[in-house]
Design a protein around this motif. Structure first.
Motif, PDB file in Angstrom:
ATOM      1  N   PRO A 273       0.837  -1.211   0.000  1.00 14.70           N
ATOM      2  CA  PRO A 273       0.000   0.000   0.000  1.00 14.70           C
ATOM      3  C   PRO A 273       0.863   1.247   0.000  1.00 14.70           C
ATOM      4  O   PRO A 273       2.049   1.204   0.334  1.00 14.70           O
ATOM      5  N   ARG A 286     -10.013   8.650   3.534  1.00 15.25           N
ATOM      6  CA  ARG A 286     -10.600   7.308   3.526  1.00 15.25           C
ATOM      7  C   ARG A 286      -9.552   6.263   3.162  1.00 15.25           C
ATOM      8  O   ARG A 286      -9.453   5.209   3.806  1.00 15.25           O
ATOM      9  N   GLN A 287      -8.731   6.556   2.134  1.00 12.78           N
ATOM     10  CA  GLN A 287      -7.692   5.603   1.741  1.00 12.78           C
ATOM     11  C   GLN A 287      -6.645   5.438   2.838  1.00 12.78           C
ATOM     12  O   GLN A 287      -6.143   4.339   3.085  1.00 12.78           O
ATOM     13  N   SER A 288      -6.316   6.543   3.521  1.00 10.69           N
ATOM     14  CA  SER A 288      -5.338   6.477   4.602  1.00 10.69           C
ATOM     15  C   SER A 288      -5.840   5.594   5.748  1.00 10.69           C
ATOM     16  O   SER A 288      -5.098   4.770   6.285  1.00 10.69           O
ATOM     17  N   LYS A 289      -7.116   5.761   6.106  1.00  8.04           N
ATOM     18  CA  LYS A 289      -7.689   4.933   7.160  1.00  8.04           C
ATOM     19  C   LYS A 289      -7.739   3.469   6.744  1.00  8.04           C
ATOM     20  O   LYS A 289      -7.491   2.565   7.569  1.00  8.04           O
ATOM     21  N   LYS A 290      -8.018   3.221   5.484  1.00  2.89           N
ATOM     22  CA  LYS A 290      -8.071   1.846   4.987  1.00  2.89           C
ATOM     23  C   LYS A 290      -6.714   1.159   5.115  1.00  2.89           C
ATOM     24  O   LYS A 290      -6.625  -0.003   5.526  1.00  2.89           O
ATOM     25  N   VAL A 291      -5.643   1.904   4.772  1.00  2.00           N
ATOM     26  CA  VAL A 291      -4.290   1.340   4.888  1.00  2.00           C
ATOM     27  C   VAL A 291      -3.946   1.070   6.343  1.00  2.00           C
ATOM     28  O   VAL A 291      -3.393   0.025   6.688  1.00  2.00           O
ATOM     29  N   LYS A 293      -5.949   0.480   8.856  1.00  3.07           N
ATOM     30  CA  LYS A 293      -6.707  -0.677   9.353  1.00  3.07           C
ATOM     31  C   LYS A 293      -6.106  -1.991   8.844  1.00  3.07           C
ATOM     32  O   LYS A 293      -6.100  -3.003   9.546  1.00  3.07           O
ATOM     33  N   LYS A 294      -5.578  -1.952   7.613  1.00  2.32           N
ATOM     34  CA  LYS A 294      -4.918  -3.139   7.067  1.00  2.32           C
ATOM     35  C   LYS A 294      -3.644  -3.451   7.852  1.00  2.32           C
ATOM     36  O   LYS A 294      -3.353  -4.613   8.156  1.00  2.32           O
ATOM     37  N   GLN A 297      -4.589  -5.070  11.070  1.00  3.15           N
ATOM     38  CA  GLN A 297      -4.997  -6.459  10.866  1.00  3.15           C
ATOM     39  C   GLN A 297      -3.772  -7.363  10.708  1.00  3.15           C
ATOM     40  O   GLN A 297      -3.724  -8.467  11.259  1.00  3.15           O
ATOM     41  N   ASP A 308     -12.968   4.792  11.754  1.00  8.18           N
ATOM     42  CA  ASP A 308     -13.988   5.409  10.912  1.00  8.18           C
ATOM     43  C   ASP A 308     -14.747   6.518  11.635  1.00  8.18           C
ATOM     44  O   ASP A 308     -15.398   7.349  10.996  1.00  8.18           O
TER      45      ASP A 308
END
Length: 554
Positions: A273, A286-291, A293-294, A297, A308
């Motif tokens: 990412p 949104r993309q930053s938060k998605k990365v 969270k990944k 995980q 979120d």
């Protein structure tokens, strides 16, 4: 304005303290990217470490572009096959004159395959392109790599923020891979020059962007660990390159093998990412938060808050307006101490590039094979980076830099002594081993030190200028080997190393110190350490605790 800023900063500190107890509250509903990364990676996690190591693959392969010409353009040993050549060889009385120089003398008139043959079963650019008697052209092939780096440097600083770290690193990988493939089919010296320039551009783009991506990926508390690991991978890459080039005798096939390695190293970046910090700075929340969270995980970490539902920011503090170039110059005129410290850093970077690449690119001249020589260098660099970490921890940045350059200053004069033990080993070579270890450690330390000395308002400008000075001297470094006299060459190196050691006494200590945000903070730091005037550089204060206890050292 100062009172308003102070109140805002107090609010920021209160919010930060509250977050340590209650990560999210009604009055403190924002979190920074760095805080999330710190919570995810506060401890070394094997999965996150492997993920970072994939991004670090640009480090060990970066060494191929820097040193490949040493393995494919060497001048082989010469073996006499006629009595006339043997008689001329016996007449050689100077250690600085070799048989390779004798065959280039038109007045002697020795002919290949009649008077002598090349004692090597390996192909080399020096023979295929008739450069045996053109050592200057061979040195230029090594130096044009840094010309490409000088072209890439301003492009890197501009495009890194425009298109992102990962994409720029992939572009750099594409350029250097394409150039290396082109080298397989080169038929002229000009084509080789273009290849070297492209290799320099691709390598600097790929490595710089990849390194920044890693530094933004790992938490602040572990950046030193990952930086050390990246440097160790560089040294390991040098050993691997010596092994690969030893197994392959055709220089064109060497470029084929290295092209394959480049592809295998850069392709995994496609699946990584982008930097969450860069995504947030570009407004892609949104993309930053998605990365992030990944990342959580992968690290098997459960955050104490829902990403979120919080406001993801870069910094809690009030952001000041960015300075344009003219504003930076006006600030420098007012705060001349920043200029003086910057000039000392510029000179240190210039000397580092000149000595490091002057020593490194001279290893093939010691009389042994380049494969063994550069394997030694790789092992030496591993020792150097470990030495850098130990010195930095116990002595601090500034005093470590002084020790490293003082050690280099002592070693070089010893190397002037003409003490030869075998056909390969002599005192000069042993001294070069020690000097290379010290200069390699100083190189890694200076990267860290420069970022801590320069204020945030001028850090980008300082790093760019320092890198430019280093590139300039790196271009000149290989030409040190053209100085035939060891006495002249080592005396010059001694003088330059001594000047850096002396000037470093006038620099501040940055270990466990607050990094300055503005130029005025630099002046305040010097006053706190008793360095307000450069004449008082040898008297400074060292913070002993967070409460401000100090000890005066003269």
């Amino acid at each position: 304005f100062k009172l308003s800023y102070y109140n805002e900063y107090k609010s920021y500190l209160s919010c930060k303290m509250e977050r340590k107890i209650y990560p999210v509250s009604e009055d403190c509903d924002e979190v920074t990217v760095d805080e999330v990364i710190q919570e995810i990676g506060s401890k070394v996690n094997i999965k996150m470490f492997l993920l970072a190591s994939i991004g670090m693959l640009v480090s060990p392969v970066g060494v191929y572009g820097s040193y490949i010409m040493e393995f494919v353009s060497f001048i082989p040993d010469i073996h006499c096959i006629s009595d006339r050549c043997s008689e001329k060889a016996k007449e050689l009385t100077s250690d600085t004159v070799k048989l390779a120089d004798l065959i280039c003398n038109d007045t002697v008139g020795l002919q290949h395959d009649i008077d002598y043959i090349f004692d090597s079963n390996r192909t080399t650019i020096a023979i295929d392109f008739d450069l045996i008697c053109s050592k200057e052209k061979l040195s230029l092939l090594r130096s044009f790599y840094f010309v490409g780096g000088a072209i890439a440097l301003p492009l890197c600083s501009f495009f890194m923020d425009l298109i992102g770290r990962r994409k720029l690193s992939l572009i750099g990988g594409t350029i250097i891979t394409s150039a290396t493939v082109w080298a397989v089919f080169c038929t002229s010296y000009l084509q080789l020059v273009i290849v070297r320039i492209l290799q320099g551009m691709g390598n600097y783009l790929g490595y710089a962007a990849g390194f920044v991506w890693i530094m933004e990926f790992v938490p602040e508390t572990l950046r030193v660990v990952y930086t050390l690991w990246s440097m160790l991978l560089w040294a390991i890459g040098m050993i691997n390159m010596s092994f690969i080039t030893y197994l392959i005798s055709d220089w064109r096939l060497v470029f084929v093998a290295i092209s394959i390695i480049y592809i295998l190293s850069y392709v995994p970046l496609l699946f990584l990412p982008n930097s969450p910090r860069h995504l947030r700075s570009a407004g892609k929340v949104r993309q930053s938060k998605k990365v992030l969270k990944k990342y959580a995980q992968i690290a098997n970490v459960e955050l104490d808050y829902d990403l979120d539902k919080v406001n993801l920011v870069l910094d809690h503090k009030v952001e000041t307006e960015a300075l344009n170039f003219m504003d930076m110059i006006k600030v420098l005129i007012k705060h001349k101490v920043v200029v003086v410290e910057g000039c000392i850093l510029f000179w240190a970077w210039f000397v580092l590039g000149l000595l490091y690449y002057g020593i490194a690119y001279g290893w093939s001249e010691f009389g042994d094979s380049p494969y063994l020589n550069y394997s030694y260098q790789g092992i030496s660099e591993i020792v150097a980076y470990l030495l850098m970490a130990v010195l930095s921890k116990f002595l601090g940045r500034r005093f470590s830099l002084i020790v490293l350059f003082m050690g280099t200053t002592v070693l070089f004069p010893i190397g002037i002594i003409n003490w030869i033990w075998t056909d390969v080993w002599n005192l000069t070579r042993l001294v070069s081993h020690g000097a290379l270890i010290l200069q390699t450690a100083a190189f890694g330390l200076t990267y860290l030190y420069t970022g801590e000395v320069a204020p945030t308002s001028h850090r980008g400008l300082a790093m760019s200028l320092c890198n430019t000075m280093s590139l300039l001297s790196s271009f000149m470094g290989p030409f040190l080997g053209l100085i035939k006299s060891d006495k002249v060459r080592l005396s010059l190196c001694t003088f330059m190393a001594a000047t850096v050691a002396f000037l470093a006494f006038h620099m501040p200590e940055t270990k466990e110190e607050v990094i300055p945000e503005l130029a005025m903070d630099v002046s305040q730091r010097r006053r706190n350490q008793g360095l307000n005037k450069f004449s008082g550089a040898f008297r400074f204060n060292v913070n002993k605790s967070n409460r401000g206890a100090r000890s005066n050292i003269t």
